[in-house]
Motif scaffolding. Sequence first.
Motif, PDB file in Angstrom:
ATOM      1  N   GLY A 273     -57.307  -5.074  53.633  1.00 12.90           N
ATOM      2  CA  GLY A 273     -57.508  -3.719  54.127  1.00 12.90           C
ATOM      3  C   GLY A 273     -56.382  -2.769  53.789  1.00 12.90           C
ATOM      4  O   GLY A 273     -56.547  -1.550  53.898  1.00 12.90           O
ATOM      5  N   ASP A 274     -55.216  -3.298  53.390  1.00  8.91           N
ATOM      6  CA  ASP A 274     -54.116  -2.445  52.942  1.00  8.91           C
ATOM      7  C   ASP A 274     -54.333  -1.943  51.518  1.00  8.91           C
ATOM      8  O   ASP A 274     -53.647  -1.007  51.084  1.00  8.91           O
TER       9      ASP A 274
ATOM     10  N   ARG B  11     -60.857  -0.531  51.353  1.00  8.71           N
ATOM     11  CA  ARG B  11     -61.575  -0.487  52.630  1.00  8.71           C
ATOM     12  C   ARG B  11     -62.451  -1.733  52.767  1.00  8.71           C
ATOM     13  O   ARG B  11     -63.201  -2.083  51.850  1.00  8.71           O
TER      14      ARG B  11
ATOM     15  N   SER C 203     -68.223   0.892  54.596  1.00  7.84           N
ATOM     16  CA  SER C 203     -67.627   1.283  53.315  1.00  7.84           C
ATOM     17  C   SER C 203     -68.076   0.359  52.194  1.00  7.84           C
ATOM     18  O   SER C 203     -68.381   0.806  51.085  1.00  7.84           O
TER      19      SER C 203
ATOM     20  N   ASN D 289     -60.402   1.962  47.031  1.00  6.36           N
ATOM     21  CA  ASN D 289     -58.982   1.617  47.169  1.00  6.36           C
ATOM     22  C   ASN D 289     -58.145   2.744  47.774  1.00  6.36           C
ATOM     23  O   ASN D 289     -56.942   2.821  47.528  1.00  6.36           O
TER      24      ASN D 289
ATOM     25  N   PRO E   4     -56.831   3.080  50.703  1.00  9.30           N
ATOM     26  CA  PRO E   4     -55.634   2.658  51.437  1.00  9.30           C
ATOM     27  C   PRO E   4     -54.438   2.333  50.539  1.00  9.30           C
ATOM     28  O   PRO E   4     -53.296   2.342  51.010  1.00  9.30           O
TER      29      PRO E   4
ATOM     30  N   GLU F  75     -51.373   4.859  50.396  1.00  6.18           N
ATOM     31  CA  GLU F  75     -50.404   4.809  51.492  1.00  6.18           C
ATOM     32  C   GLU F  75     -49.498   3.594  51.360  1.00  6.18           C
ATOM     33  O   GLU F  75     -48.291   3.654  51.630  1.00  6.18           O
ATOM     34  N   LEU F  76     -50.048   2.459  50.924  1.00  6.76           N
ATOM     35  CA  LEU F  76     -49.225   1.267  50.692  1.00  6.76           C
ATOM     36  C   LEU F  76     -48.147   1.537  49.657  1.00  6.76           C
ATOM     37  O   LEU F  76     -46.985   1.132  49.818  1.00  6.76           O
TER      38      LEU F  76
END
Length: 364
Positions: free
Chosen positions: A71-72, A75, A80, A104, A106, A109-110
């Motif tokens: 999930g990092d 989604r 999703s 992708n 997320p 933010e990673l």
Amino acid sequence: MLSGGGARAAWQVGVLQAVAARFPPGAPLPFAIVCGTSAGAINAAALASGAPRFADALERLQAVWTGLHAGDVFRTDPWSLARRAQGLLGSLAGRRRPASLLDNAPLAELLRRTVRFDAVDAALAAGTLEALAVSAHAWRSGRSVTFFQARGVEGWSRAQRAGVPVRIGVEHLLASCAIPLIFPPAEVDGEWYGDGAVRQVAPVSSALHLGADRILVVAAQGARHAGGPPGTPPSTAEIGGQVLAGMFTDALGTDLERIRLVNEAVRQIDPAALPRSPVPLRDVGLLALSPGASLEEVALRHLDALPRGVRLLLRGLGVGRRGGGGLLSYLLFEPGYCGDLLAMGRADGEERASEIAAFLDGAA
């Protein structure tokens, strides 16, 4: 030089930890130039941002990989996943929208948490680092583009490839990591990009353009799993895994062999005649490292660690106990699997410690 490979890139960090063991704890990054493609670009950028203290940069990377969950990166909620699957089918049916199996969002933010881009600027200014380069594929022009941040290096343009000086940021890493059909294309300055391994005809060339004389290649591709039962056709997952493996390794293997042949030719030339050559010629030190065991088999042991919706999606493509480990090994962003790859990387690095030592000392 760090090649691509999705979650497999955790193995690279283990190898580099074995390399770092040769240096004092506070030693700087021993590589003046760091190049990466796809997930290797993320590792490369993180190393560059921690250039003043090599071991500390690797410790931070280890914490990222061992704390990582799917999930990092993409989604994983059922809504999703269903929407992306529907969108992919619609795209294949001719609708005008980017086709990708996973969202992708997320990952951006990673990347912001993982890479300190201002620290890259500081390392370049201090001379701790000479260059950082990440590669992506420009879908419209069909060229392999290397985005690089360096001191006193101009861009280049060759057949099917180019080097573009930039201040590297999240958008360039997202572009380099946009695996076709898995993740959506990424936009940089009006052009759409995909994974840097796509049509990368000369993967090592960017390091040479940036002035490297010795290149350590850390490629996260190992022995391949045998696949499903004999006599049965390959599943979609098996085909996808083979396509990704070929994308990440075939051009690299050909390029490494080309450099070795050029090295042999250069050694036959009188050193006094080399400066008169119409094209620059030099004997490039080269060491390539890759996993000693199948990462696909390791991935299959960790299949149940993925969220249920992702497991169902992958099983629909043919990922299971009997096959599909290739595709799974690129997408299994979970602590158990990544932790195993880190340990394998350290073991592989320690097994080749004498070769690595000779290379770092300039004797190979």
